[in-house]
Design a protein around this motif. Structure first.
Motif, PDB file in Angstrom:
ATOM      1  N   GLU A  72      50.084   8.893  45.181  1.00 46.36           N
ATOM      2  CA  GLU A  72      49.488  10.039  44.470  1.00 46.36           C
ATOM      3  C   GLU A  72      50.468  11.205  44.386  1.00 46.36           C
ATOM      4  OE1 GLU A  72      46.983   9.797  42.615  1.00 46.36           O
ATOM      5  OE2 GLU A  72      46.412   7.848  43.404  1.00 46.36           O
ATOM      6  N   TYR A  86      39.187   6.204  42.083  1.00 45.24           N
ATOM      7  CA  TYR A  86      40.494   5.522  42.044  1.00 45.24           C
ATOM      8  C   TYR A  86      41.124   5.458  43.438  1.00 45.24           C
ATOM      9  CZ  TYR A  86      41.360   4.703  37.021  1.00 45.24           C
ATOM     10  OH  TYR A  86      41.338   4.223  35.739  1.00 45.24           O
ATOM     11  N   GLN A 140      39.416   2.728  45.137  1.00 47.45           N
ATOM     12  CA  GLN A 140      39.885   1.449  44.565  1.00 47.45           C
ATOM     13  C   GLN A 140      41.274   1.076  45.088  1.00 47.45           C
ATOM     14  OE1 GLN A 140      39.844   1.434  40.280  1.00 47.45           O
ATOM     15  NE2 GLN A 140      41.442  -0.108  40.187  1.00 47.45           N
ATOM     16  N   ASN A 141      42.174   2.061  45.143  1.00 50.90           N
ATOM     17  CA  ASN A 141      43.536   1.775  45.599  1.00 50.90           C
ATOM     18  C   ASN A 141      43.537   1.330  47.060  1.00 50.90           C
ATOM     19  OD1 ASN A 141      44.533   2.377  43.087  1.00 50.90           O
ATOM     20  ND2 ASN A 141      44.983   4.503  43.581  1.00 50.90           N
ATOM     21  N   TYR A 149      40.528 -10.489  40.685  1.00 51.75           N
ATOM     22  CA  TYR A 149      40.566  -9.104  40.209  1.00 51.75           C
ATOM     23  C   TYR A 149      40.305  -9.026  38.690  1.00 51.75           C
ATOM     24  CZ  TYR A 149      42.022  -4.177  40.714  1.00 51.75           C
ATOM     25  OH  TYR A 149      42.055  -2.795  40.760  1.00 51.75           O
ATOM     26  N   LYS A 188      37.409  -7.352  36.708  1.00 53.39           N
ATOM     27  CA  LYS A 188      37.367  -6.002  36.136  1.00 53.39           C
ATOM     28  C   LYS A 188      37.210  -6.049  34.616  1.00 53.39           C
ATOM     29  CE  LYS A 188      42.333  -5.293  36.322  1.00 53.39           C
ATOM     30  NZ  LYS A 188      43.419  -4.543  36.907  1.00 53.39           N
ATOM     31  N   SER A 191      37.011  -0.189  39.283  1.00 58.83           N
ATOM     32  CA  SER A 191      37.971  -0.188  38.174  1.00 58.83           C
ATOM     33  C   SER A 191      37.245  -0.059  36.831  1.00 58.83           C
ATOM     34  CB  SER A 191      38.813  -1.465  38.214  1.00 58.83           C
ATOM     35  OG  SER A 191      39.579  -1.574  37.045  1.00 58.83           O
ATOM     36  N   PHE A 248      37.359   7.506  32.405  1.00 57.65           N
ATOM     37  CA  PHE A 248      38.627   8.191  32.107  1.00 57.65           C
ATOM     38  C   PHE A 248      38.971   8.079  30.617  1.00 57.65           C
ATOM     39  CE2 PHE A 248      43.249   8.649  31.911  1.00 57.65           C
ATOM     40  CZ  PHE A 248      43.411   9.838  32.594  1.00 57.65           C
ATOM     41  N   ASN A 292      46.418  13.746  33.886  1.00 51.64           N
ATOM     42  CA  ASN A 292      46.917  12.980  35.029  1.00 51.64           C
ATOM     43  C   ASN A 292      47.285  13.860  36.220  1.00 51.64           C
ATOM     44  OD1 ASN A 292      46.700  10.361  33.917  1.00 51.64           O
ATOM     45  ND2 ASN A 292      48.442   9.815  35.210  1.00 51.64           N
ATOM     46  N   LEU A 306      44.029  14.481  37.786  1.00 47.59           N
ATOM     47  CA  LEU A 306      43.572  13.284  38.491  1.00 47.59           C
ATOM     48  C   LEU A 306      44.289  13.128  39.837  1.00 47.59           C
ATOM     49  CD1 LEU A 306      41.708  10.786  38.034  1.00 47.59           C
ATOM     50  CD2 LEU A 306      43.699   9.580  37.189  1.00 47.59           C
ATOM     51  N   GLY A 365      50.484   3.306  37.694  1.00 50.17           N
ATOM     52  CA  GLY A 365      49.439   4.287  37.409  1.00 50.17           C
ATOM     53  C   GLY A 365      49.744   5.046  36.129  1.00 50.17           C
ATOM     54  N   LEU A 366      51.023   5.433  35.966  1.00 54.87           N
ATOM     55  CA  LEU A 366      51.407   6.188  34.767  1.00 54.87           C
ATOM     56  C   LEU A 366      51.304   5.299  33.523  1.00 54.87           C
ATOM     57  CD1 LEU A 366      54.502   8.066  36.275  1.00 54.87           C
ATOM     58  CD2 LEU A 366      52.149   8.874  36.082  1.00 54.87           C
ATOM     59  N   VAL A 383      49.286   2.705  33.180  1.00 53.39           N
ATOM     60  CA  VAL A 383      47.852   2.502  32.907  1.00 53.39           C
ATOM     61  C   VAL A 383      47.305   3.696  32.121  1.00 53.39           C
ATOM     62  CG1 VAL A 383      45.569   2.478  34.013  1.00 53.39           C
ATOM     63  CG2 VAL A 383      47.331   0.937  34.826  1.00 53.39           C
ATOM     64  N   ALA A 384      47.722   4.902  32.519  1.00 52.32           N
ATOM     65  CA  ALA A 384      47.241   6.098  31.818  1.00 52.32           C
ATOM     66  C   ALA A 384      47.621   6.036  30.339  1.00 52.32           C
ATOM     67  CB  ALA A 384      47.840   7.340  32.478  1.00 52.32           C
ATOM     68  N   LYS A 434      44.273  -2.974  27.983  1.00 52.89           N
ATOM     69  CA  LYS A 434      44.909  -2.787  29.298  1.00 52.89           C
ATOM     70  C   LYS A 434      44.574  -3.969  30.221  1.00 52.89           C
ATOM     71  CE  LYS A 434      42.654  -0.966  32.404  1.00 52.89           C
ATOM     72  NZ  LYS A 434      42.034  -0.866  33.678  1.00 52.89           N
TER      73      LYS A 434
HETATM   74  O1  C5P Z   1      43.296  -2.067  37.980  1.00 59.90           O
HETATM   75  P1  C5P Z   1      43.118  -0.859  37.175  1.00 59.90           P
HETATM   76  O2  C5P Z   1      43.653  -0.945  35.795  1.00 59.90           O
HETATM   77  O3  C5P Z   1      41.746  -0.263  37.249  1.00 59.90           O
HETATM   78  O4  C5P Z   1      44.082   0.169  37.955  1.00 59.90           O
HETATM   79  C1  C5P Z   1      44.139   1.465  37.686  1.00 59.90           C
HETATM   80  C2  C5P Z   1      45.276   2.051  38.516  1.00 59.90           C
HETATM   81  O5  C5P Z   1      45.951   3.023  37.735  1.00 59.90           O
HETATM   82  C3  C5P Z   1      44.808   2.757  39.767  1.00 59.90           C
HETATM   83  O6  C5P Z   1      45.763   2.549  40.771  1.00 59.90           O
HETATM   84  C4  C5P Z   1      44.791   4.226  39.377  1.00 59.90           C
HETATM   85  O7  C5P Z   1      45.055   5.069  40.474  1.00 59.90           O
HETATM   86  C5  C5P Z   1      45.904   4.281  38.349  1.00 59.90           C
HETATM   87  N1  C5P Z   1      45.678   5.275  37.280  1.00 59.90           N
HETATM   88  C6  C5P Z   1      46.460   6.407  37.237  1.00 59.90           C
HETATM   89  N2  C5P Z   1      46.272   7.301  36.232  1.00 59.90           N
HETATM   90  C7  C5P Z   1      45.316   7.097  35.300  1.00 59.90           C
HETATM   91  C8  C5P Z   1      44.502   5.950  35.329  1.00 59.90           C
HETATM   92  C9  C5P Z   1      44.716   5.040  36.352  1.00 59.90           C
HETATM   93  O8  C5P Z   1      47.309   6.594  38.093  1.00 59.90           O
HETATM   94  N3  C5P Z   1      45.172   8.001  34.346  1.00 59.90           N
END
Ligand code: C5P
Length: 355
Positions: free
Chosen positions: A55, A105, A108-109, A128, A131, A211, A218, A235, A238, A283-284, A286-287, A298
């Motif tokens: 984080e 999140y 989840q992590n 997994y 999801k 997830s 989000f 982000n 978040l 994480g970045l 995924v965003a 995704k």
């Molecule tokens: O498995 P999933 O796709 O749900 O994983 C999401 C991951 O991406 C988590 O680790 C979450 O902390 C990260 N994330 C992030 N910023 C976002 C969305 C998700 O860091 N905007």
């Protein structure tokens, strides 16, 4: 010229999805190795410290990107005005909306660490994929989206595939009954190989649920306000709100005693740092995937990574890939489910023999 923003969006979409496939494939293998390789007399690193560091890294990276965005949207602003503009956009009146996804999140992590420490990499990766199911269910419930009959059938097939991995996998049918009854009656689940399978399975199911819920929330939040609030500001919000549960619940409350005994970085090695870096990067990515593509794309990219890591493992560890298997993804996916099941069966047989 008119089509160039669209083309740019398409290329961001494609590159983020490709990056996610590669990141996911690498992460599962590296993370599993970091949790399960023997570290000699060193204690195993604490997952809560890794969750917190991820984080912190994401917060710093998102801050840098948010400043870059601000400079583009406010070219007239002097350098001294940027911090004020930044804090105004981060602590805007709607920033509290990120508190819920940040908490989910973080949970989840942490669950992913529990799952991957107790399941083999393939079982984790296949399970997994639940999801995909939870994301669709939450999209229907929260966003009012609808899906076709064919898509429902595909989801049922996916659930069956996941169930197949569990049959004679982490838990045999008998153990299921025993463990669940013991859990319902408040009994202690014994710390055996089977019970860690159970723990891992519960953790991965819970992670799939959070997830689905969090990414749908989000996506809605980001897309509703993308014109006024940049993705990187979201982000930053978040990661900022994630720091609190990660620090106070994970590091101090849950692992405070162990940290004061052995130190924050006990058990850290290059593999752990690589896991942290890959997770922060993921994480970045995924965003970006959520903002520029969507959650379904995704998750599809993430599930493709099963195929990539299967091929990579086969090449790296020289395990022969069965030639007659069709290389079409559905067959390959099915084949991976079977492989995971066989793998578990073999492990259980050798354990029974050894016992
Ligand atoms: O498995 P999933 O796709 O749900 O994983 C999401 C991951 O991406 C988590 O680790 C979450 O902390 C990260 N994330 C992030 N910023 C976002 C969305 C998700 O860091 N905007």
């Amino acid at each position: 010229q008119a089509s160039s923003p669209r083309q740019w969006q398409l290329s961001v979409q494609r590159s983020s999805l490709i990056l996610l496939v590669l990141q996911n494939s690498a992460l599962v293998m590296v993370m599993h190795h970091s949790r399960n390789s023997p570290t000699g007399i060193q204690p195993r690193y604490l997952a809560s410290t890794a969750v917190l560091l991820v984080e912190v890294i994401k917060l710093l990276a998102s801050l840098t990107l948010a400043i870059h965005d601000l400079r583009n949207t406010h070219p007239e602003a002097k350098a001294s005005e940027i911090p004020t503009l930044l804090s105004r956009s981060i602590f805007a009146s709607d920033s509290w909306k990120l508190i819920v996804p940040a908490a989910l999140y973080t949970l989840q992590n942490s669950l992913v660490y529990v799952a991957i420490s107790n399941l083999d990499a393939v079982t984790f990766q296949v399970t997994y994929q639940l999801k995909i199911l939870t994301t669709v269910l939450f999209s229907i419930l929260l966003l009012g989206r609808s899906i076709s009959l064919r898509q429902w059938l595909a989801l049922i097939l996916l659930t069956l595939g996941v169930a197949l991995v569990q049959v004679s996998g982490p838990l045999a049918a008998e153990d299921w009954k025993e463990r669940l009854t013991s859990l319902i009656r408040g009994g202690r689940v014994l710390d055996t190989h089977v019970s860690s399978g159970f723990k891992g399975l519960m953790a991965v199911i819970a992670a799939s649920l959070t997830s689905g819920l969090t990414c749908v929330y989000f996506e809605k939040l980001v897309k509703d306000s993308l014109a006024s609030v940049s993705l990187w500001t979201r982000n930053v919000q978040l990661s900022f709100f994630s720091l609190f549960p990660a620090l106070f619940i994970g590091v101090l409350w849950q692992d405070g005693a162990a940290i004061s005994r052995n130190g924050f970085f006990a058990g850290y090695n290059p593999m752990v740092w690589l896991t942290i870096a890959l997770q922060a990067f993921g994480g970045l990515v995924v965003a970006v995937c959520i903002a520029y593509a969507d959650n379904v794309a995704k998750n599809f990219a993430a599930s493709l990574s099963i195929v990539v890591s299967y091929v990579a493992t086969a090449i790296m560890f020289r395990t022969p890939m069965t030639g007659h298997v069709s290389t079409r993804p559905p067959f390959l996916f099915f084949r991976i489910c079977l492989l995971a099941r066989d793998n578990q069966k073999e492990k259980q047989e050798s354990l029974t023999k050894a016992g």
